[in-house]
Scaffold this active site. Structure first.
Site, short mmCIF file in Angstrom:
data_model
loop_
_atom_site.label_atom_id
_atom_site.label_comp_id
_atom_site.label_asym_id
_atom_site.label_seq_id
_atom_site.Cartn_x
_atom_site.Cartn_y
_atom_site.Cartn_z
N LYS A 106 0.74 -1.39 -0.02
CA LYS A 106 -0.06 0.00 0.01
C LYS A 106 0.69 1.38 0.11
O LYS A 106 0.67 2.22 -0.83
CB LYS A 106 -0.98 -0.13 1.37
CG LYS A 106 -2.09 -1.01 1.19
CD LYS A 106 -2.96 -1.03 2.53
CE LYS A 106 -2.23 -1.48 3.48
NZ LYS A 106 -1.72 -2.81 3.66
N GLU B 77 -0.42 6.07 6.58
CA GLU B 77 -1.10 5.28 7.83
C GLU B 77 -0.06 5.63 8.93
O GLU B 77 1.29 5.64 8.78
CB GLU B 77 -1.04 3.89 7.64
CG GLU B 77 -1.84 3.18 8.56
CD GLU B 77 -1.91 1.73 8.22
OE1 GLU B 77 -3.20 1.36 8.22
OE2 GLU B 77 -0.97 0.96 8.02
N TYR C 23 0.67 -7.51 19.17
CA TYR C 23 1.09 -8.80 18.95
C TYR C 23 1.58 -9.57 19.75
O TYR C 23 1.19 -10.59 19.72
CB TYR C 23 2.30 -8.66 17.66
CG TYR C 23 1.73 -8.02 16.31
CD1 TYR C 23 0.47 -8.77 15.46
CD2 TYR C 23 2.16 -6.95 15.44
CE1 TYR C 23 0.29 -8.53 14.26
CE2 TYR C 23 1.65 -6.46 14.22
CZ TYR C 23 0.64 -7.46 13.69
OH TYR C 23 0.26 -7.02 12.48
N ARG D 39 -5.48 2.84 4.08
CA ARG D 39 -6.55 2.27 4.93
C ARG D 39 -7.57 3.36 5.50
O ARG D 39 -7.28 4.52 5.23
CB ARG D 39 -6.09 1.58 5.99
CG ARG D 39 -5.19 0.34 6.00
CD ARG D 39 -5.39 -0.62 6.92
NE ARG D 39 -4.20 -1.78 6.96
CZ ARG D 39 -4.32 -2.91 6.40
NH1 ARG D 39 -5.61 -3.09 5.70
NH2 ARG D 39 -3.34 -3.73 6.12
P1 DGT Z 1 2.02 -1.96 3.20
O1 DGT Z 1 2.53 -0.44 2.70
O2 DGT Z 1 0.64 -2.71 2.07
O3 DGT Z 1 3.05 -2.98 3.23
O4 DGT Z 1 1.12 -1.99 4.58
P2 DGT Z 1 1.90 -1.93 5.94
O5 DGT Z 1 2.05 -3.55 6.24
O6 DGT Z 1 2.96 -1.00 6.14
O7 DGT Z 1 0.59 -1.35 6.69
P3 DGT Z 1 -0.47 -2.12 7.40
O8 DGT Z 1 -1.64 -1.38 7.04
O9 DGT Z 1 -0.74 -3.31 6.79
O10 DGT Z 1 -0.22 -2.27 8.67
C1 DGT Z 1 1.03 -1.78 9.49
C2 DGT Z 1 0.91 -2.92 10.77
O11 DGT Z 1 -0.16 -2.60 11.73
C3 DGT Z 1 0.75 -4.39 10.21
O12 DGT Z 1 1.52 -5.15 11.15
C4 DGT Z 1 -0.65 -4.59 10.54
C5 DGT Z 1 -1.05 -3.86 11.77
N1 DGT Z 1 -2.27 -3.09 11.65
C6 DGT Z 1 -2.68 -2.08 10.85
N2 DGT Z 1 -4.03 -1.76 11.12
C7 DGT Z 1 -4.31 -2.64 12.20
C8 DGT Z 1 -5.50 -2.63 12.73
O13 DGT Z 1 -6.44 -1.86 12.81
N3 DGT Z 1 -5.41 -3.63 14.00
C9 DGT Z 1 -4.52 -4.41 14.19
N4 DGT Z 1 -4.70 -5.20 14.98
N5 DGT Z 1 -3.24 -4.23 13.55
C10 DGT Z 1 -3.35 -3.27 12.32
#
Ligand code: DGT
Length: 259
Positions: free
Chosen positions: A33, A52, A83, A126
């Site tokens: 993302k 984000e 986590y 998001r």
């Molecule tokens: P990307 O750019 O697609 O690689 O996205 P990420 O992984 O940097 O960003 P994302 O939204 O998947 O979230 C970053 C971390 O935070 C990942 O370990 C998942 C966690 N996370 C994000 N939003 C939530 C939430 O609302 N609840 C929980 N439990 N975890 C979340």
């Protein structure tokens, strides 16, 4: 500032704010993302990406404490706490993540876009909707948020979204879609310390939540407008980070979709 200058600034700002298009990028953990958001930012002068706020979750109170060897360590890494002990911290995490997402949706337009001739587009990684219908719901189903916490979460979430109404209304959603296996591989490659314990099973559950919400439309959503939002599904299985041709194709799809 004289009052007339302030008035002109405020009215131009309000005018622009009224015509902002708001778009959220949704997709599984590590699907890409942020990379895609940067691509959008660089491709269109009228596009503003609001990242984000992960770093905020990693350092909630900004205070530091002294470790035994005298080094300074930041405290309150809520992402790590969630986590590490999801039953204890998931509800707290969702209150904080949702509030920070709400703030990004309400963020005023960047100054450079106030004078732009096209319609400015704010892009979020998001949204308050994935907070509820992907993560919080999943945590509830996993038993990490209990039924009382879930009822409380839904109550304030509905209230906030209804109160802010048109100020956070999305124009559409971009769904970056990839298999949980691909996301797992990308997650391993980036090596974020807090995510070391994430198993494929967790990504599979989150994948199904995205599919139910954005493809199958089987998630029961509380907000009428949300059910009707257009969704652009983009294939994120291909590695788009370094492939200019793939990037061009994706950007063309986005521009066509929102024009
Ligand atoms: P990307 O750019 O697609 O690689 O996205 P990420 O992984 O940097 O960003 P994302 O939204 O998947 O979230 C970053 C971390 O935070 C990942 O370990 C998942 C966690 N996370 C994000 N939003 C939530 C939430 O609302 N609840 C929980 N439990 N975890 C979340």
């Amino acid at each position: 500032f004289s009052s007339s200058v302030l008035y002109r600034f405020a009215s131009s700002h309000m005018n622009r704010s009224n015509e902002i298009k708001r778009v959220s990028i949704e997709g599984n953990i590590a699907v890409g993302k942020s990379t895609f958001a940067k691509l959008l930012q660089s491709a269109g002068q009228d596009w503003e990406v609001i990242a984000e706020p992960v770093s905020k979750w990693q350092n909630v109170d900004q205070t530091t404490r002294q470790t035994a060897d005298g080094a300074q360590q930041s405290s309150s890494n809520l992402l790590e706490m969630m986590y590490h002990d999801p039953k204890r911290w998931s509800y707290t995490f969702q209150t904080f993540s949702c509030m920070s997402r709400m703030r990004t949706h309400l963020q005023p337009l960047a100054a450079r876009l106030l004078q732009s001739t096209g319609t400015p587009v704010q892009v979020y990684e998001r949204s308050v909707y994935s907070d509820r219908y992907i993560f919080a719901l999943n945590m509830f189903e996993l038993g990490c948020i209990n039924s009382t916490e879930w009822a409380v979460y839904q109550d304030w979430h509905s209230f906030l979204v209804e109160q802010f109404g048109h100020r956070i209304q999305l124009e559409g959603i971009i769904y970056l879609r990839a298999s949980p296996q691909t996301c797992m591989e990308r997650l391993g490659r980036r090596g974020r310390m807090e995510e070391e314990g994430i198993q494929l099973d967790y990504l599979e559950k989150l994948h199904m939540k995205h599919e139910d919400w954005l493809i199958n439309k089987s998630t029961k959503v509380h907000f009428e407008h949300l059910a009707k939002l257009p969704v652009l599904v983009l294939d994120a299985e291909v590695e788009f980070e370094k492939d200019a041709k793939v990037q061009d194709d994706l950007l063309t799809k986005v521009k066509d979709f929102f024009s």
